[in-house]
Design an enzyme around this catalytic site. Structure first.
Site, short mmCIF file in Angstrom:
data_model
loop_
_atom_site.label_atom_id
_atom_site.label_comp_id
_atom_site.label_asym_id
_atom_site.label_seq_id
_atom_site.Cartn_x
_atom_site.Cartn_y
_atom_site.Cartn_z
N SER A 246 0.81 -1.23 0.00
CA SER A 246 0.00 0.00 0.00
C SER A 246 0.84 1.27 0.00
O SER A 246 0.40 2.31 0.49
CB SER A 246 -0.96 0.01 1.20
OG SER A 246 -1.79 -1.14 1.18
N ARG A 247 2.06 1.18 -0.55
CA ARG A 247 2.97 2.33 -0.63
C ARG A 247 3.36 2.86 0.74
O ARG A 247 3.80 3.99 0.89
CB ARG A 247 2.36 3.47 -1.48
CG ARG A 247 2.09 3.09 -2.93
CD ARG A 247 3.38 2.73 -3.64
NE ARG A 247 3.21 2.45 -5.05
CZ ARG A 247 3.07 1.24 -5.56
NH1 ARG A 247 3.05 0.18 -4.77
NH2 ARG A 247 2.94 1.06 -6.86
N PHE A 248 3.19 2.03 1.78
CA PHE A 248 3.56 2.43 3.13
C PHE A 248 4.95 1.89 3.42
O PHE A 248 5.17 1.01 4.25
CB PHE A 248 2.52 1.88 4.13
CG PHE A 248 2.19 2.84 5.24
CD1 PHE A 248 1.78 4.14 4.97
CD2 PHE A 248 2.28 2.45 6.57
CE1 PHE A 248 1.47 5.02 5.99
CE2 PHE A 248 1.97 3.32 7.59
CZ PHE A 248 1.57 4.62 7.30
#
Length: 405
Positions: A382-384
């Site tokens: 999640s692009r985290f």
């Protein structure tokens, strides 16, 4: 009877089953090794013995290392990033042991491999029983641990996307590219570029995972990139800015890194050379998509000593030495033909038959970036993403901390 009754080998869409299939192959080679141990006293290094020795060598010198990399670079880090509670405790208890077992098995294999070399070419028939039995016992116990704990946990915890990521990594490691599409009108395989994205999930990165010194941490990651057979892990982007304030970047190959910094070689009169003369600061970027990692390095740049530049220049192939002399890097030229003529002229002037050899030109040599900031980036879902940054302090020490994605 047809072979339709035989169970087919699993595909990369079943990566855990594929790893078990690798274990089955290892057991087959171990059995061959034990049979060879019984065969040699009676028959010596005959044709059958040579064939068996070659088969065992072929597997453990190549496929076994790839299998270990599957576990070290992908499977275990993915489990560490996914597991929680008792599962995580199990992974973190077993992972160091598994890595140590890999090393010990490699060490034990080297002894056997040297003996198999002579058997393979028929010049010897000695194979130490103690070495073989120890090797077989080590591998057997090792596979039991993985099949009893690691594989079942991965099958239970990994989602479909993680299985796909693991399978594709295993494919690439074996030189098999996952199927892809072609681009046309801002689409790739029929997917709009704006919608083209891949979620990451191979590993995590915490402050506790990283070493105290960024050069040592880079060395650790670089070694893992090599083991994962990343495409050109030594390729890095070098970004420079001249007096006009306009940035420029290009890909070069790192030739050395140590406590002093990161070194590459080039033409001092090139665009980057001119920009570094005006502004001796640069930014490097390594991107290793197979591991979902990048490393950003910023700092001041200095030239290497003439001695260092000489050492590297004369270690290069002669044709590369000639090319460095013949090319005025970044300068305009009318045609490829003119470039070839320049090269031919330099080649004639440095004919070894005439007793001459290329001399390093004064305009060619090394640059070393002395790091002041180093960031290690690990892709996450999640692009985290995980980002750990080292900053150089006035006393020469490093501090490190996490920054947000």
């Amino acid at each position: 009877m047809t072979d339709s009754l035989l169970a087919p080998a699993p595909g990369f869409d079943q990566p855990i089953a594929m790893l078990k299939h690798c274990h089955d192959k290892i057991r087959k080679q171990l059995a061959t090794l034990q049979k060879l141990l019984e065969h040699l006293p009676r028959h010596g290094a005959d044709a059958s013995a040579q064939q068996a020795a070659q088969a065992v060598q072929k597997y453990f010198n190549t496929a076994a290392h790839i299998h270990h990399a599957d576990e070290e670079i992908d499977l275990l880090p993915m489990l560490d990033a996914t597991a929680t509670g008792a599962d995580l405790e199990t992974v973190r208890r077993l992972r160091p042991d598994i890595l140590l077992q890999h090393k010990r098995m490699d060490d034990a294999w080297h002894i056997i491999d040297a003996q198999l070399d002579k058997i393979s070419n028929g010049t010897g028939s000695e194979l130490a029983p103690d070495a073989v039995n120890t090797f077989v016992q080590m591998y057997t116990a090792h596979m039991e641990i993985e099949e009893g704990h690691i594989a079942p946990m991965a099958k239970r915890l990994f989602n479909a996307h993680q299985m796909q990521v693991l399978g594709e990594a295993m494919q690439r490691r074996r030189g098999i590219a996952p199927a892809g599409g072609t681009s046309n009108d801002n689409t790739v395989g029929g997917i709009a570029l704006a919608d083209l994205r891949m979620d990451y999930g191979r590993a995590s990165l915490s402050e506790e995972d990283t070493l105290g010194d960024p050069i040592a941490q880079f060395g650790k990651w670089f070694d893992e990139a090599m083991k994962a057979q990343v495409n050109e892990p030594n390729a890095m982007s070098v970004a420079t800015v001249g007096s006009d304030g306009r940035p420029a970047s290009r890909i070069v190959l790192i030739k050395q890194f140590d406590a002093r910094g990161f070194t590459w070689y080039t033409n001092y009169d090139s665009q980057k050379g001119r920009q570094l003369a005006q502004n001796p600061h640069a930014a490097l970027l390594f991107f290793w998509p197979e591991l979902e990692r990048q490393v950003r390095i910023e700092g001041r740049v200095e030239r290497t000593s003439a001695e260092e530049s000489d050492t590297y220049f004369y270690s290069r192939p002669v044709k590369s030495q000639l090319a460095a002399i013949a090319s005025q890097q970044s300068a305009p030229i009318g045609s490829r033909g003119e470039m070839e003529e320049n090269y031919a002229a330099v080649e004639r002037a440095n004919d070894p038959a005439a007793g001459s050899k290329p001399q390093r030109p004064a305009h060619w040599g090394g640059y070393r970036l002395v790091p002041e900031r180093v960031e290690f980036w690990q892709g996450r879902a999640s692009r985290f993403h995980d980002r750990i940054v080292y900053s150089l302090q006035a006393d020469g020490s490093w501090t490190k901390g996490r920054i947000q994605p």
